[in-house]
Design a protein around this motif. Sequence first.
Motif, short mmCIF file in Angstrom:
data_model
loop_
_atom_site.label_atom_id
_atom_site.label_comp_id
_atom_site.label_asym_id
_atom_site.label_seq_id
_atom_site.Cartn_x
_atom_site.Cartn_y
_atom_site.Cartn_z
N GLN A 131 1.12 -1.19 -0.48
CA GLN A 131 0.09 -0.14 0.04
C GLN A 131 0.94 1.66 -0.03
O GLN A 131 1.41 1.76 0.96
CB GLN A 131 -0.58 -0.16 1.21
N ALA A 132 1.09 1.92 -0.91
CA ALA A 132 1.74 3.09 -1.18
C ALA A 132 0.86 4.31 -0.59
O ALA A 132 -0.15 3.92 -1.10
CB ALA A 132 2.24 2.99 -2.72
N SER A 133 2.14 5.16 -0.11
CA SER A 133 1.39 6.44 0.24
C SER A 133 2.49 7.89 0.05
O SER A 133 3.28 7.57 0.02
CB SER A 133 0.48 6.72 1.19
N GLY A 134 1.55 9.11 0.00
CA GLY A 134 2.24 9.96 0.35
C GLY A 134 2.65 10.82 -0.98
O GLY A 134 3.55 12.25 -1.07
N GLY A 135 1.29 10.29 -1.76
CA GLY A 135 2.05 11.20 -3.02
C GLY A 135 1.05 12.66 -2.86
O GLY A 135 0.45 12.89 -2.03
N GLY A 136 1.36 13.87 -3.51
CA GLY A 136 0.77 15.23 -3.70
C GLY A 136 0.96 15.38 -4.73
O GLY A 136 1.82 15.27 -5.57
N LEU A 137 0.74 17.46 -4.25
CA LEU A 137 1.40 18.52 -5.27
C LEU A 137 2.07 18.97 -4.56
O LEU A 137 1.74 19.44 -3.80
CB LEU A 137 0.21 18.60 -5.83
N VAL A 138 3.40 19.33 -5.32
CA VAL A 138 4.09 19.84 -4.92
C VAL A 138 4.65 21.01 -6.05
O VAL A 138 4.66 20.52 -7.07
CB VAL A 138 5.06 19.13 -3.86
N GLN A 139 5.50 22.07 -5.96
CA GLN A 139 6.24 23.76 -5.79
C GLN A 139 7.35 23.13 -6.73
O GLN A 139 7.69 21.71 -5.70
CB GLN A 139 6.41 24.41 -5.06
N ALA A 140 8.11 23.06 -7.25
CA ALA A 140 9.69 22.45 -8.12
C ALA A 140 10.67 23.14 -6.50
O ALA A 140 10.07 24.17 -6.32
CB ALA A 140 9.16 23.46 -9.44
N GLY A 141 11.04 22.11 -6.91
CA GLY A 141 11.94 22.42 -5.87
C GLY A 141 11.80 21.99 -4.43
O GLY A 141 12.21 21.43 -3.39
N GLY A 142 10.28 20.97 -4.30
CA GLY A 142 10.37 21.07 -2.92
C GLY A 142 10.51 19.74 -2.14
O GLY A 142 11.12 18.90 -2.73
N SER A 143 9.83 19.13 -1.48
CA SER A 143 9.68 17.38 -0.85
C SER A 143 8.25 16.23 -0.92
O SER A 143 7.62 16.88 -0.54
CB SER A 143 10.58 17.64 -0.05
N LEU A 144 8.83 15.72 -0.57
CA LEU A 144 7.51 14.46 -0.47
C LEU A 144 8.38 13.34 -0.62
O LEU A 144 9.37 12.98 -0.88
CB LEU A 144 6.93 14.01 -1.57
N ARG A 145 8.00 12.43 0.57
CA ARG A 145 7.93 11.43 1.58
C ARG A 145 6.85 10.01 1.27
O ARG A 145 5.89 10.32 1.54
CB ARG A 145 8.67 11.12 2.75
N LEU A 146 7.40 9.23 0.63
CA LEU A 146 6.32 8.56 0.10
C LEU A 146 6.61 7.18 1.14
O LEU A 146 7.63 6.98 1.04
CB LEU A 146 6.92 8.05 -1.70
N SER A 147 5.58 6.74 1.25
CA SER A 147 5.87 5.16 2.27
C SER A 147 5.18 4.33 1.48
O SER A 147 4.27 4.58 0.48
CB SER A 147 4.99 4.96 3.93
N CYS A 148 5.57 2.68 1.60
CA CYS A 148 4.79 1.78 1.32
C CYS A 148 5.28 0.62 2.22
O CYS A 148 5.68 0.64 2.63
CB CYS A 148 5.50 1.00 0.06
N ALA A 149 3.57 0.60 3.18
CA ALA A 149 3.12 -0.77 3.84
C ALA A 149 3.23 -1.93 3.75
O ALA A 149 2.08 -2.12 2.34
CB ALA A 149 2.24 -0.12 4.94
N ALA A 150 4.43 -3.03 3.89
CA ALA A 150 3.85 -4.00 3.40
C ALA A 150 2.94 -5.28 3.94
O ALA A 150 3.96 -4.36 5.29
CB ALA A 150 4.72 -4.54 2.70
#
Length: 126
Positions: free
Chosen positions: A4-23
């Motif tokens: 189960q992947a999560s953590g995506g979204g909309l971000v401006q260039a130069g920004g950060s995101l952290r994706l998680s994948c629970a197994a």
Amino acid sequence: VQLQASGGGLVQAGGSLRLSCAASGRTFSSSAMGWFRQAPGKEREFVAAIRWNGGSTYYAGAADAVKGRFTISRDNAKNTVYLQMNTLKPEDTAVHYCAAGRFGLVVTAPGEYDYWGQGTQVTVSS
């Protein structure tokens, strides 16, 4: 193994995101884990992978390489793999998928992964 992947979204260039994948499933801790992405109209491409014990990692080496911007990690106690994405670019926009490898060593070919998550959308605006 179910992912189960999560953590995506909309971000401006130069920004950060952290994706998680629970197994779920007993084989997570013995499997290499990978992240792939697929942009509209393009083939699914390898992003990063990590060995079963976290002892080694590998990143895509294409022209828009992610090495140096993205970091893959895992916590086997939590059955979770992460993808920290920094300095995001519009070309990083894609659906990002996590996958569990057939074996414990790092591989990059999609065919070496037996289980896939549903994907999480990452959109980077300019």
